[in-house]
Design a protein around this motif. Sequence first.
Motif, mmCIF file in Angstrom:
data_model
loop_
_atom_site.group_PDB
_atom_site.id
_atom_site.type_symbol
_atom_site.label_atom_id
_atom_site.label_comp_id
_atom_site.label_asym_id
_atom_site.label_seq_id
_atom_site.Cartn_x
_atom_site.Cartn_y
_atom_site.Cartn_z
ATOM 1 N N ASN A 182 0.426 -1.527 0.061
ATOM 2 C CA ASN A 182 0.156 -0.241 0.386
ATOM 3 C C ASN A 182 1.176 1.379 -0.109
ATOM 4 O OD1 ASN A 182 -2.147 -1.287 0.312
ATOM 5 N ND2 ASN A 182 -1.964 -1.568 2.270
ATOM 6 N N PRO A 183 0.473 1.982 -0.685
ATOM 7 C CA PRO A 183 0.882 3.787 -0.575
ATOM 8 C C PRO A 183 1.038 4.481 1.058
ATOM 9 C CG PRO A 183 -1.195 3.644 -1.477
ATOM 10 C CD PRO A 183 -0.612 2.291 -1.090
ATOM 11 N N ALA A 184 2.262 4.608 1.240
ATOM 12 C CA ALA A 184 2.895 5.243 2.661
ATOM 13 C C ALA A 184 1.507 6.005 2.996
ATOM 14 C CB ALA A 184 3.921 5.621 2.461
ATOM 15 N N LYS A 185 0.923 5.854 3.886
ATOM 16 C CA LYS A 185 -0.119 7.619 4.367
ATOM 17 C C LYS A 185 0.897 8.141 5.056
ATOM 18 C CE LYS A 185 -4.204 4.458 4.555
ATOM 19 N NZ LYS A 185 -3.956 2.639 5.299
ATOM 20 N N ILE A 186 0.981 9.601 4.255
ATOM 21 C CA ILE A 186 1.539 10.403 4.836
ATOM 22 C C ILE A 186 1.001 11.579 5.594
ATOM 23 C CG2 ILE A 186 3.993 12.781 4.413
ATOM 24 C CD1 ILE A 186 4.518 10.681 2.633
ATOM 25 N N ILE A 187 1.003 11.944 6.903
ATOM 26 C CA ILE A 187 -0.029 13.262 7.364
ATOM 27 C C ILE A 187 0.718 13.992 7.634
ATOM 28 C CG2 ILE A 187 -1.761 13.723 8.386
ATOM 29 C CD1 ILE A 187 -1.935 10.331 9.028
ATOM 30 N N TRP A 188 0.263 15.188 6.701
ATOM 31 C CA TRP A 188 1.616 16.444 7.064
ATOM 32 C C TRP A 188 1.201 17.292 8.139
ATOM 33 C CZ3 TRP A 188 6.197 16.822 4.868
ATOM 34 C CH2 TRP A 188 6.315 14.802 3.419
#
Length: 182
Positions: A175-181
């Motif tokens: 799965n694509p990495a989940k990035i929370i900015w």
Amino acid sequence: MDLLEGLRTRRACREFTDQAVSRQDVERLVEAAALAPSAMNRQPWAFAVLLGRQRLHELSTQAQKAALQFLLADSPLRSHALDPHFELFHGAAALVVVCATDQESQSTEDCCLAAENLMLAAHAAGLGSCWIGFARPWLAQDDVKRQLGIPAVLHPVAPVVIGHPKRRPDGPVRNPAKIIWI
């Protein structure tokens, strides 16, 4: 091997050849494991090593039977514990148990970092590895630690089997990495 390539291609190996893993190979892997970062550089780990396919096979049977008491009734792992043909240690030639030397809050996480280093070093050396979390509760029992010669003060965290892979498993789709900015 480039580090990122190693990260992309390392896989859990559950099929091993009959070839032994030498003490020297295991010592090199443990040296790599001990390079892992740790909180306050405490390095709260020790490495219990068992060599030999036959010995691991015999222990696999014991661990599998004991696992039933630790598994929830609806656990998908129960079918493995009940299967007489299932080999918990997958026919590997070596088992390295990364153990915490104390019960400080970060020691378990530090041992997990050491285990990842161990598995990446095994991959770079052409060996296969697999973290056998299913065996951890069994290994943590006082009578099992006595039987195996693991000092009572150690706390098994990461049982990792090592061997020469029969084949390199294909990787799962990531799965694509989940990035929370923030």
